[in-house]
Every structure is written in C-alpha cells, then in structure tokens.
Design an enzyme around this catalytic site. Sequence first.
Site, PDB file in Angstrom:
ATOM      1  CG  ASP A 181      -1.943   1.108   1.191  1.00  0.00           C
ATOM      2  OD1 ASP A 181      -2.137   1.708   0.120  1.00  0.00           O
ATOM      3  OD2 ASP A 181      -2.544   1.385   2.260  1.00  0.00           O
TER       4      ASP A 181
ATOM      5  CB  SER B 241      -5.354   6.931   4.295  1.00  0.00           C
ATOM      6  OG  SER B 241      -6.193   6.078   5.029  1.00  0.00           O
TER       7      SER B 241
END
Length: 348
Positions: free
Chosen positions: A135, A232
């Site tokens: 990610d 995030s």
Amino acid sequence: MNLLLLLVLLAMCWPANGTWDNCGTCGVRPMASYYGWSRVVGGTDAQPGAWPWIVSIQNPWNTVRGHVCGGSLISSQWVLTAAHCFVGIEDSDIPTWRVVIGANHLSHLGYETQVRNVKRLLVHEHYHNITQKNDIALLELDQPVQCNYYIQLACVADPSLRVSELTTCYVSGWGATTARSSGSTDVLQEAQVQLIDVQRCNSTMWYRGAVHPHNLCAGYPEGGIDTCQGDSGGPLVCKDNHADYYWLVGVTSWGRGCARARRPGIYTSTQHFYNWILAQMGLYSRARVTPTSQGWSNFFTTSMPFQKPRPVTPQSGSVGSCPFPLQKLLNIFTQLQDLLQVLRGKKA
C-alpha cells in the site's frame, strides 16, 4: 516595546516573500526549533509548521475542503502516500487533483501555503486492495515546491537505519478525530505513538496474521491514540536517537476501527520500499551504492531527496539569507532588553 524589538530582529532573518529554495535538507522542523514546539501529546491541534513535510491531497469535487488523504513531501516535486487513496480513480481524473503543502487550517490557507496540481500518479504495481499489501504510491507534482520555514522534506528511512530502536514517534493528519466521525478535521492534528513489534501485532488476540512483513505497527496496546479515516497516506515519523531530526518510517495504511485496544494503526514501511521509491523517481539506476557511501553523497544535489539531515540555513548569498545566526540575534535581543531596563532606571 519588547515585542516590537523581537519582530524587528526576526524580520532581519525572514526570507523575501516568505520563502527560500532550500530543499536540499530533510527531516528538520525549523518552526519547532525556533519556538520550542518540540513536544506533542495525543489528539491535539498542531502548531503551524510543526510537521513541515505533511501535505493534504485533495479532490476538488470531494466534500467541502476536498481533503482525501495525507502525504509526505520527499523531494521538491514528489509526494509519498498510500495506494488505497486512489482506488477507483481514473487516470484522466488525476490532473484535477491538487496537493496543498505547508497548511495548518485547510479552510484558511495562509501565505506560507503552496498548492500544486498532480502531474502523475504511480501506484505500486503489486498493490492489493483487499489485503492492503504494498500500500504505497507516489505523486509527481506539476511544479517544484519551494521550501521555507513551513515546508521541508521528509527523510525516507534508508536500509541502514535501525527503525526498531527508535522510541520517539509521531503521527499527524487531518483525519477524523473520533472513531465514529466520517469527515476530516480543519486543523492539523498530531499525536505521539509507540512502535509495536509486528509479531505482537500479528498475535491471536491482535490482528491474527493480517499484518504483512513490510508493515509497521504503531499506537498503544490499550488504544486511545491512533490515526483514523482521512489520515491515510500521511506520515509516521520517528526522531533520530542521536540528533534533532526525524525519519519518515511509515505511511498510514489501515487498521480495524480507530484507537481500539490491541488494534493499533498499521503503516507501510518506507524502509522496505526504499529502492522502489528510488526506481519510480528515476534515481535508482544512477545510485546503485549504499546510502552511506561516498558515491551516494556525491550523487545527490540540493534538489534531490534522501540526503542525510543537516541544520536548515539559507544558502550563503541567496535572497533573504540571514546575516546572523538566530541564537546571536536572541542574544542581541536580550542585551537590548537589559539596556532598556537601565535607561528606564535612569529616567526614574
């Protein structure tokens, strides 16, 4: 009068137009050093310039402020963030996104803030949106950023750094401030966290093996402090054990809920993807040497990332460069205060 004298002294060192192009250093916090904002506690408003590498990645068509994810400025034209921020986004939409650098209040962007459009999005080729494996992503900005007191580069953790030995770590972002909140916050938030051993995070009572070897865990076993939705892609940084600068060790990735006990935040390790980052930026083929070697230090210039941190000072002879060190100015300020006291005594 005292305030006026201090403002005059600081004006002698303030760069023209509030900026000077000094993106050759990384990991330093000029505003924190100057004004003593070196300690933070969980869940509090950050001071302007406290985390000068954090950026807000925004989709103009999304919510009031447009904030989607955070990111970290790692060179004058590249931002490191999370891949999952762009799931479902078409490549043709990326140029409409923007990156806000140097901000504190998203609804009140100050003179120190710079805004750039996104030229290119590079998502890790093996990112998996179910398991959140790999990610990580990079954004190339359409124009370079100029560094100043509020904008600095983050130092990406290199392979030689012993990340597990770092004990003073922080997260920051504009994400939700409560687990049940769905929106972002206007003021940048900051919190201190602890690195937690990945094996412990993967244990039966914790994440049951869902944490990847290229992840980091950070937070507290009892919960209470954590990143959340909207954070995030933002930075997990840790202070160097031997000097006053910080390493970007993680990218905010995922977690189950927010601030739950035995459910700390999970971060993508920047150290693990160090070579991938170099390759995507077109630097790896030209820097096949160890970060501590002479060849490495000779390769990088003031416009390149990943230099070893050093104190932030304007370049000699540049516009807006400071003629005196700040400490010397403060000493002069103290002497002026003493002189004023003497003069007041004589008038009395």
